[in-house]
Write a protein that holds these residues in place. Sequence first.
Motif, PDB file in Angstrom:
ATOM      1  N   UNK A   3     -17.968   3.966   9.182  1.00 17.10           N
ATOM      2  CA  UNK A   3     -17.725   4.419  10.546  1.00 17.10           C
ATOM      3  C   UNK A   3     -18.800   3.943  11.496  1.00 17.10           C
ATOM      4  N   UNK A   4     -20.062   3.872  11.006  1.00 13.57           N
ATOM      5  CA  UNK A   4     -21.167   3.433  11.860  1.00 13.57           C
ATOM      6  C   UNK A   4     -20.964   1.995  12.314  1.00 13.57           C
ATOM      7  N   UNK A   5     -20.553   1.119  11.389  1.00 11.84           N
ATOM      8  CA  UNK A   5     -20.365  -0.281  11.735  1.00 11.84           C
ATOM      9  C   UNK A   5     -19.213  -0.457  12.699  1.00 11.84           C
ATOM     10  N   UNK A   6     -18.106   0.222  12.426  1.00 17.18           N
ATOM     11  CA  UNK A   6     -16.934   0.089  13.287  1.00 17.18           C
ATOM     12  C   UNK A   6     -17.210   0.655  14.661  1.00 17.18           C
ATOM     13  N   UNK A   7     -18.005   1.721  14.737  1.00 14.91           N
ATOM     14  CA  UNK A   7     -18.251   2.398  16.008  1.00 14.91           C
ATOM     15  C   UNK A   7     -18.846   1.457  17.046  1.00 14.91           C
ATOM     16  N   UNK A 233     -12.471   5.152  13.858  1.00 20.34           N
ATOM     17  CA  UNK A 233     -13.443   4.113  14.158  1.00 20.34           C
ATOM     18  C   UNK A 233     -14.498   4.546  15.176  1.00 20.34           C
ATOM     19  N   UNK A 234     -14.252   5.632  15.922  1.00 16.79           N
ATOM     20  CA  UNK A 234     -15.257   6.095  16.884  1.00 16.79           C
ATOM     21  C   UNK A 234     -16.001   7.316  16.360  1.00 16.79           C
ATOM     22  N   UNK A 235     -15.783   7.656  15.096  1.00 13.38           N
ATOM     23  CA  UNK A 235     -16.494   8.762  14.484  1.00 13.38           C
ATOM     24  C   UNK A 235     -17.483   8.224  13.451  1.00 13.38           C
ATOM     25  N   UNK A 236     -18.352   9.092  12.972  1.00 16.52           N
ATOM     26  CA  UNK A 236     -19.353   8.695  12.004  1.00 16.52           C
ATOM     27  C   UNK A 236     -18.783   8.511  10.623  1.00 16.52           C
ATOM     28  N   UNK A 237     -19.649   8.268   9.624  1.00 19.62           N
ATOM     29  CA  UNK A 237     -19.180   8.049   8.247  1.00 19.62           C
ATOM     30  C   UNK A 237     -18.397   9.230   7.689  1.00 19.62           C
ATOM     31  N   UNK A 238     -18.703  10.463   8.133  1.00 19.85           N
ATOM     32  CA  UNK A 238     -17.940  11.649   7.735  1.00 19.85           C
ATOM     33  C   UNK A 238     -17.194  12.135   8.975  1.00 19.85           C
TER      34      UNK A 238
END
Length: 302
Positions: A3-7, A233-238
Amino acid sequence: MSGLTVYRAHGSGPGDVAEGLLTMLAVAVVCLLAAGYGRGVQELWARRGRGRVVGGRRVTAFGAGLVVALAADQGPVHRVAESSYAGHMAQHMLLLLVVGPLLAAGAAGLPLTMAAPRPLRRLLARVRAAPPVRRLRRPAEYALLAAAAQTLMLWLWHLPGPYVAAVDRPVLHAAEHLSLVAAAWLLWAPVLGPARHRTPAPVSLLLLVGTMLPASALGAVLTFAPEPVYPLRVLGPEPLADQQLAGLLMWAPMDLVVLVAALAVFLGWLLRLERERPDRLATARPTGAPPAKGAATEGMVR
């Protein structure tokens, strides 16, 4: 992909250039505000005496508001905001609960007007004298406008569609932050501004509580939603935990700050009543209660 990378996938290429330009523009706007405010304060102090009209504490508050605004949009806070929705929410709470109140406490209206060119001053005077603007400056109308602006901006930018659009487009992201600061400044001005421009205490209490409730409702929706309401995709890994933490970051600080401010307004109102109208407070006391100190002194003099 996490999620961090996509964000932050939107931040490469042309997006970096646009973000850099917007950063430079934000710094330039802050510098212009600081310079205009400083010039206006200097002119007021030269005419009325140092510390008059706009006191040193207000100058400090306005300067601190500008510094926190830059800190919230750059550096570690900015990096945390880009790593998760909870970080982004913490950034928004800084703008709404720290930057807005500090700028409002700075009482910038008169200093910035004094620093403006003479034609712009005349234009502002005509705008302020216009009947619609005079009506909006009445306590009840102003309170409704400020509450509506704060609630609208808060809900608008945290709906999934506008939020994702702001994440993907730097220009919208800058507009999001600008509108949040403007709404918070508008809301806190009649509470923390100069006494001559403050709304009556009952109106201020209704204004604060009336804006706290919709924010609490939005925070509760985000906290207790059984699944993410935003694209992953705009949220974190969890994703769900990130959204729930963001809801708590909106809910708890907003309620705490507003309740403390409302309590301060209420206590200040009671103290003013005791100073200005001790006779009314004395008549409101239960039978057999000792009279107010001011009332007893008045009776002894008579």
